[in-house]
Every structure is written in C-alpha cells, then in structure tokens.
Design an enzyme around this catalytic site. Structure first.
Site, PDB file in Angstrom:
ATOM      1  N   CYS A   1      -8.414  -1.517  -5.195  1.00  0.00           N
ATOM      2  CA  CYS A   1      -7.403  -1.731  -4.161  1.00  0.00           C
ATOM      3  C   CYS A   1      -8.093  -1.392  -2.860  1.00  0.00           C
ATOM      4  O   CYS A   1      -9.222  -1.804  -2.637  1.00  0.00           O
ATOM      5  CB  CYS A   1      -6.153  -0.907  -4.431  1.00  0.00           C
ATOM      6  SG  CYS A   1      -6.451   0.835  -4.802  1.00  0.00           S
ATOM      7  N   SER A   2      -7.469  -0.623  -1.993  1.00  0.00           N
ATOM      8  CA  SER A   2      -8.148  -0.232  -0.768  1.00  0.00           C
ATOM      9  C   SER A   2      -9.008   1.007  -0.999  1.00  0.00           C
ATOM     10  O   SER A   2     -10.200   1.016  -0.732  1.00  0.00           O
ATOM     11  CB  SER A   2      -7.136   0.035   0.352  1.00  0.00           C
ATOM     12  OG  SER A   2      -7.781   0.357   1.557  1.00  0.00           O
ATOM     13  N   ALA A   3      -8.392   2.065  -1.542  1.00  0.00           N
ATOM     14  CA  ALA A   3      -9.124   3.301  -1.811  1.00  0.00           C
ATOM     15  C   ALA A   3      -9.670   3.364  -3.231  1.00  0.00           C
ATOM     16  O   ALA A   3     -10.563   4.153  -3.519  1.00  0.00           O
ATOM     17  CB  ALA A   3      -8.227   4.513  -1.557  1.00  0.00           C
ATOM     18  N   GLY A   4      -9.104   2.564  -4.131  1.00  0.00           N
ATOM     19  CA  GLY A   4      -9.563   2.591  -5.513  1.00  0.00           C
ATOM     20  C   GLY A   4      -8.985   3.735  -6.313  1.00  0.00           C
ATOM     21  O   GLY A   4      -9.612   4.184  -7.279  1.00  0.00           O
ATOM     22  N   CYS A   5      -7.807   4.205  -5.950  1.00  0.00           N
ATOM     23  CA  CYS A   5      -7.215   5.303  -6.720  1.00  0.00           C
ATOM     24  C   CYS A   5      -5.734   5.072  -7.034  1.00  0.00           C
ATOM     25  O   CYS A   5      -5.330   5.187  -8.182  1.00  0.00           O
ATOM     26  CB  CYS A   5      -7.427   6.642  -6.009  1.00  0.00           C
ATOM     27  SG  CYS A   5      -6.895   6.689  -4.300  1.00  0.00           S
ATOM     28  N   GLY A   6      -4.903   4.737  -6.047  1.00  0.00           N
ATOM     29  CA  GLY A   6      -3.472   4.605  -6.287  1.00  0.00           C
ATOM     30  C   GLY A   6      -3.121   3.398  -7.124  1.00  0.00           C
ATOM     31  O   GLY A   6      -2.798   3.498  -8.319  1.00  0.00           O
ATOM     32  N   ARG A   7      -3.152   2.223  -6.510  1.00  0.00           N
ATOM     33  CA  ARG A   7      -2.841   1.000  -7.235  1.00  0.00           C
ATOM     34  C   ARG A   7      -3.833   0.763  -8.370  1.00  0.00           C
ATOM     35  O   ARG A   7      -3.456   0.312  -9.461  1.00  0.00           O
ATOM     36  CB  ARG A   7      -2.841  -0.183  -6.251  1.00  0.00           C
ATOM     37  CG  ARG A   7      -1.689  -0.132  -5.267  1.00  0.00           C
ATOM     38  CD  ARG A   7      -1.756  -1.242  -4.222  1.00  0.00           C
ATOM     39  NE  ARG A   7      -2.568  -0.877  -3.068  1.00  0.00           N
ATOM     40  CZ  ARG A   7      -2.617  -1.592  -1.940  1.00  0.00           C
ATOM     41  NH1 ARG A   7      -1.914  -2.701  -1.832  1.00  0.00           N
ATOM     42  NH2 ARG A   7      -3.365  -1.200  -0.928  1.00  0.00           N
TER      43      ARG A   7
ATOM     44  N   ASP B   1       0.838  -1.194   0.000  1.00  0.00           N
ATOM     45  CA  ASP B   1       0.000   0.000   0.000  1.00  0.00           C
ATOM     46  C   ASP B   1       0.875   1.246   0.000  1.00  0.00           C
ATOM     47  O   ASP B   1       1.913   1.302   0.662  1.00  0.00           O
ATOM     48  CB  ASP B   1      -0.897  -0.004   1.243  1.00  0.00           C
ATOM     49  CG  ASP B   1      -1.979   1.066   1.164  1.00  0.00           C
ATOM     50  OD1 ASP B   1      -2.235   1.556   0.055  1.00  0.00           O
ATOM     51  OD2 ASP B   1      -2.562   1.391   2.216  1.00  0.00           O
TER      52      ASP B   1
END
Length: 433
Positions: free
Chosen positions: A219-225, A187
């Site tokens: 991913c977790s937030a749906g933006c970075g990965r 992350d």
C-alpha cells in the site's frame, strides 16, 4: 466452520477494541523479547529510502537486495518477508516506491521472480502522493534504470480493480507478471464492504496458482492495508487446507504478521474488518460446500448488527464511500489529478483519542537527514498538495486546520471565541457634570 462463523458474528465491538489494544501492547513486548531491530533502515544512507520515518522493516525479516545493477546500489529496501500459512507460501510486504526507489523495487521483483503484485492504494489520495508510478502506461514501455517495463494490456473487471499485464526486460531476458490495483480502499480506513477485497484475493490466487515465488503486496506504508490483505489470505489458506481447531485465533495471526512486518494491521477498524471479512469468507465457503452444510446458516444469527455479516452484505454493493479520490475511478492509469477536495472532518470526540491509533515502529538509532529537495522529513505535513515523499502518520488537533477549538462555539468555526476581557469604551469612564 459453522461454530467459527457463529463466534465471529457474535463478537462485541467493545471486546474487539480491547483485544486490539492487547495486540498493540503485546507487539511492543514481542519486539523487546525477540530483540527485533530496525538498524538497517535507520542508517544515514538508507533513511531517505523510507517513505515514512517511523515505519522501518525489522532487520530479522527485511528483504536484502543481492542483485546489483550499478555501483550505487545497496542491499536495502523497505520491504519484509512474511511467511504464509502453508509450506512454501510467502509474501513480500512493502512500502510503495518513492521516485528514488523505483529501480530498487524492480531489483527486488526480478531477484525473487515475483509474478503477482497487489497494489492496495492509488498514486494520489487526498491530494498526497502515496505511490510513485512504477509501471508503464497502456501499450507503452518505460525504463527504470536497467529494467524496461512494457504494458501488454489492462482490464477493469469491476469498479474496484484494475488488472495490468506487464512484461519486464533485464539484460535481454523478459518475464511476465500481473499487477492488481485495488481502487476502493481509503488510506487509514477500511473498504465499505468485504466482497471487493475477497474477490480481489480470488483473482490473485488464480494468477499465482502453485508458484512458489512470493506475492508482492504493498500500500503506501506497507503495513495497514497490506497487513489486512496478508491476514485474509493467510486465514483463507488455513480454512481450506487445515481443520479449524479451538485454538484458532485471529489475534495470534495478526501478532505473527507483526513479528515480521512492523504495525501490520494498523488500526482497530482494520482489525475489526478482518473479523467481518472472515465471517463473509466462511459464508462463501459454506455456500460452495453444498446445501447440507449450509442449511445450518439460519441458526447462526446474532443481535449485534455491527459485526453480523450475512450473505447479502457479502455479495451486494452497499452505499458508496464518502472518501474523495484524486484519480479517475475508471482506472489509475490516468494522470494523477491533485485535487483540493478534502475529506469531511470527523467529530472532535473521535479525534481527541486518549491513545494514539497508529503504532510507531521507531528506529533504534534516530537520525535526521538533511533536507535535500525530495527527501525531506518534516515534523508535520500540511494538508495542501505537496511533492514531499515523506508524510507523518498522525497529527494533533492543533496542527489540523479547519477544526473548531475545544470549547468553541461549534456551529460556526469561523467565529472565534474572545481570548479575554476587553477594556471598556472610553466614553464609559467620563463623569457627567
């Protein structure tokens, strides 16, 4: 393609950092100029459905849930449509579900007939819950609201990926879908090599084939990965379907993704990873095109070791990552283990950045929900394991335990610097007679 590979391999890391700064500033201008809003996600009844309070989908591109399964259902989910590079190609960029939004996730999957899911995180990372388990364990069935999810099988093609064959049943109708979970992406960080992500995308494309239903990526937030995966697949489609012209720009592609999903590609390291991965991707395409095209590869070298990606680094395993994961590396199907092992602290000079690394997609209407157990929005989250679904993206140095204070001794953080002068011992003030 050879010229594009040469330009990618010769990029200066400092220039990339400046370019990513331009991406962030232009994202803010684009949000203002296009009138992009996040009002739906900021509504009182929806705020508890957001995993992170500063990452809300734009109203203009959010997924609207029309499938109603109960009187309590609303049309909101923290997910955005992202257009692909070719006609009919679409992605759904979504946050990982909370325990209270798993049914909403399956409503979205059923409504849009999703056949392929890409999960770029683990259930638990660094002692923090990143995703609620929304699938069934191997050869079992689990009910999420009106949906029954069954596991038909699970494979581990390599140490990076778990492939799950799932069947979802709703109102006596059943559909099959495939979930790909990528295990080796820390992350707020990048994978230690590009090959694993490119191999993952090859498998995803083989499963999706010519289907027009969107690929769900989270991913977790749906933006970075998630943004990086969307960008790499988008660029792949450009490379294989359209001639590359002089106006090809990874920066423009990332900005186009950010127009549709806030903070897509979230850090400068992730932005740099796109460039190195695209160079690796082009190497693969040149190799597969035959020796006549690929014979010019030896001329495309650069002195910059940080951005050069050779076939060896694309196809061989490099040093293992230093990050500690909580779940069993053999697969995330095992029960999450909440570990107290924390990542190694970064040097203080890296943490005292002049500008924040992460963009904040702040809602237009700031609302503070009441604290009611699971849905608790805190000003800062402790590093110890917690059951809270909300988590702050960044924290200040003063909020992070275990760091030496600026100007401290450094070699031993447990020895604190004296806070001020002390009174001399009483014996010193006695007059000898």
């Amino acid at each position: 393609m050879e010229l594009l590979l040469s330009s990618l391999s010769g990029l200066d890391p400092d220039a990339l950092e400046l370019e990513y700064g331009a991406v962030r500033s232009q994202s803010m201008l684009m949000k203002r100029d296009l009138g992009l809003t996040t009002e739906a996600g900021a509504l009182k009844e929806n705020i508890k459905k957001n995993r992170y309070k500063d990452i809300l989908p734009y109203d203009q591109t959010r997924v609207v849930l029309s499938l109603l399964t109960s009187d309590l259902d609303t049309d909101y989910i923290n997910a955005s449509f992202v257009e692909g590079a070719t006609a009919g190609k679409r992605y759904i960029a979504s946050q990982a579900p909370l325990s209270s939004t798993v049914t909403d996730l399956w409503r979205m999957i059923w409504q849009h007939d999703v056949k392929v899911i890409v999960m770029a995180c683990r259930e638990v990372e660094m002692g923090k819950k990143k995703c609620e388990c929304y699938w069934a364990q191997l050869h079992q069935a689990t009910t999420f609201g009106p949906f029954t999810v069954s596991s038909q099988g699970e494979t581990h093609p390599n140490e990076d990926v778990v492939v799950r064959a799932l069947t979802v049943t709703y109102q006596q109708l059943s559909r099959s879908l495939t979930q790909y979970q990528f295990l080796s992406w820390p992350d707020h960080d990048i994978p230690y090599e590009a090959a694993g992500v490119l191999d993952l995308l090859e498998r995803v494309r083989a499963s999706q084939r010519s289907r027009t239903s969107p690929v769900l990526i989270h991913c977790s937030a749906g933006c970075g990965r998630t943004g990086v995966i969307c960008a790499l697949d988008y660029i792949y489609d450009l490379l294989v379907t359209k001639p590359i012209t002089t106006d090809f720009s990874i920066m423009k592609i990332v900005l186009e993704l950010r127009r549709q999903r806030p903070s897509a590609v979230q850090t400068k390291d992730q932005y740099r990873f796109i460039f190195s991965s695209v160079a690796c991707l082009i190497e693969r395409l040149l190799e597969s095109s035959g020796p006549q095209i690929y014979s010019n590869r030896s001329e495309l070298k650069t002195q910059d070791k940080q951005t050069t990606v050779t076939p060896a680094s694309c196809n061989k395993r490099s040093l293992p990552p230093s990050h500690h994961y909580d779940n069993d590396p053999a697969g995330a199907s095992a029960a999450p283990v909440y570990s107290h092992v924390r990542p190694r602290n970064k040097p203080l000079s890296l943490q005292l950045s002049a500008t924040p690394i992460y963009d904040l997609a702040s809602p237009t209407n700031h609302l503070s929900p009441r604290s009611n157990g699971e849905h608790h929005v805190a000003a800062a989250e402790p590093l110890s394991p917690t059951n809270d679904d909300y988590e702050e993206f960044s924290s200040s140095v003063t909020d992070t335990p275990g760091l030496c204070p600026p100007g401290g001794i450094g070699f031993n953080c447990r020895i604190q610097k004296p806070k001020g002068p002390r009174d001399p011992p009483a014996e010193w003030s006695r007059l000898e007679r």
